[in-house]
Design a protein around this motif. Sequence first.
Motif, PDB file in Angstrom:
ATOM      1  N   LEU A   5       0.829  -1.199   0.000  1.00 56.99           N
ATOM      2  CA  LEU A   5       0.000   0.000   0.000  1.00 56.99           C
ATOM      3  C   LEU A   5       0.866   1.252   0.000  1.00 56.99           C
ATOM      4  O   LEU A   5       0.594   2.206  -0.737  1.00 56.99           O
ATOM      5  N   LEU A   6       1.910   1.242   0.799  1.00 53.50           N
ATOM      6  CA  LEU A   6       2.834   2.374   0.840  1.00 53.50           C
ATOM      7  C   LEU A   6       3.512   2.578  -0.512  1.00 53.50           C
ATOM      8  O   LEU A   6       3.684   3.713  -0.968  1.00 53.50           O
ATOM      9  N   ARG A   7       3.851   1.489  -1.175  1.00 46.80           N
ATOM     10  CA  ARG A   7       4.469   1.573  -2.500  1.00 46.80           C
ATOM     11  C   ARG A   7       3.512   2.199  -3.509  1.00 46.80           C
ATOM     12  O   ARG A   7       3.912   3.050  -4.313  1.00 46.80           O
ATOM     13  N   TYR A   8       2.240   1.788  -3.466  1.00 45.01           N
ATOM     14  CA  TYR A   8       1.258   2.355  -4.389  1.00 45.01           C
ATOM     15  C   TYR A   8       1.005   3.836  -4.108  1.00 45.01           C
ATOM     16  O   TYR A   8       0.799   4.620  -5.034  1.00 45.01           O
ATOM     17  N   ILE A   9       1.026   4.218  -2.852  1.00 45.45           N
ATOM     18  CA  ILE A   9       0.858   5.637  -2.523  1.00 45.45           C
ATOM     19  C   ILE A   9       2.031   6.440  -3.063  1.00 45.45           C
ATOM     20  O   ILE A   9       1.842   7.523  -3.630  1.00 45.45           O
ATOM     21  N   LYS A  10       3.245   5.916  -2.909  1.00 49.36           N
ATOM     22  CA  LYS A  10       4.420   6.613  -3.450  1.00 49.36           C
ATOM     23  C   LYS A  10       4.355   6.709  -4.971  1.00 49.36           C
ATOM     24  O   LYS A  10       4.702   7.745  -5.554  1.00 49.36           O
ATOM     25  N   LEU A  11       3.904   5.631  -5.623  1.00 53.90           N
ATOM     26  CA  LEU A  11       3.753   5.672  -7.080  1.00 53.90           C
ATOM     27  C   LEU A  11       2.713   6.697  -7.505  1.00 53.90           C
ATOM     28  O   LEU A  11       2.902   7.426  -8.480  1.00 53.90           O
ATOM     29  N   TYR A  12       1.603   6.766  -6.772  1.00 51.20           N
ATOM     30  CA  TYR A  12       0.553   7.738  -7.089  1.00 51.20           C
ATOM     31  C   TYR A  12       1.088   9.157  -6.972  1.00 51.20           C
ATOM     32  O   TYR A  12       0.852   9.994  -7.842  1.00 51.20           O
ATOM     33  N   LYS A  17       3.023  14.070  -9.659  1.00 49.17           N
ATOM     34  CA  LYS A  17       4.062  15.075  -9.922  1.00 49.17           C
ATOM     35  C   LYS A  17       4.394  15.140 -11.416  1.00 49.17           C
ATOM     36  O   LYS A  17       4.572  16.229 -11.973  1.00 49.17           O
ATOM     37  N   ILE A  18       4.478  13.990 -12.051  1.00 48.56           N
ATOM     38  CA  ILE A  18       4.751  13.958 -13.498  1.00 48.56           C
ATOM     39  C   ILE A  18       3.606  14.611 -14.264  1.00 48.56           C
ATOM     40  O   ILE A  18       3.840  15.384 -15.208  1.00 48.56           O
ATOM     41  N   ASN A  19       2.379  14.330 -13.865  1.00 54.09           N
ATOM     42  CA  ASN A  19       1.217  14.913 -14.532  1.00 54.09           C
ATOM     43  C   ASN A  19       1.215  16.428 -14.378  1.00 54.09           C
ATOM     44  O   ASN A  19       0.970  17.157 -15.346  1.00 54.09           O
ATOM     45  N   ILE A  20       1.503  16.925 -13.190  1.00 54.87           N
ATOM     46  CA  ILE A  20       1.531  18.374 -12.969  1.00 54.87           C
ATOM     47  C   ILE A  20       2.679  19.008 -13.738  1.00 54.87           C
ATOM     48  O   ILE A  20       2.529  20.086 -14.315  1.00 54.87           O
TER      49      ILE A  20
END
Length: 69
Positions: A5-12, A17-20
């Motif tokens: 879950l922590l990994r998915y939050i970091k990926l999100y 950031k990439i999208n912005i």
Amino acid sequence: MKNMLLRYIKLYIHFTKINISSFMEYDADFLFGIVALILKNLINLLIIFFIFHLIDNINRLVQNSKAFI
């Protein structure tokens, strides 16, 4: 489970950031993109709000789990 879950939050966060940063390539596009993103999220929240207030059965059924939606 917690590590995943922590990994998915970091990926999100990373993809956000990439999208912005892709929005920031053009000034006008950045402003319109941010406004559109905010409006989209507000409309989604309003839709959920109206669904729960217009349909009483759903409101009673999931009173405690509204935060997960």
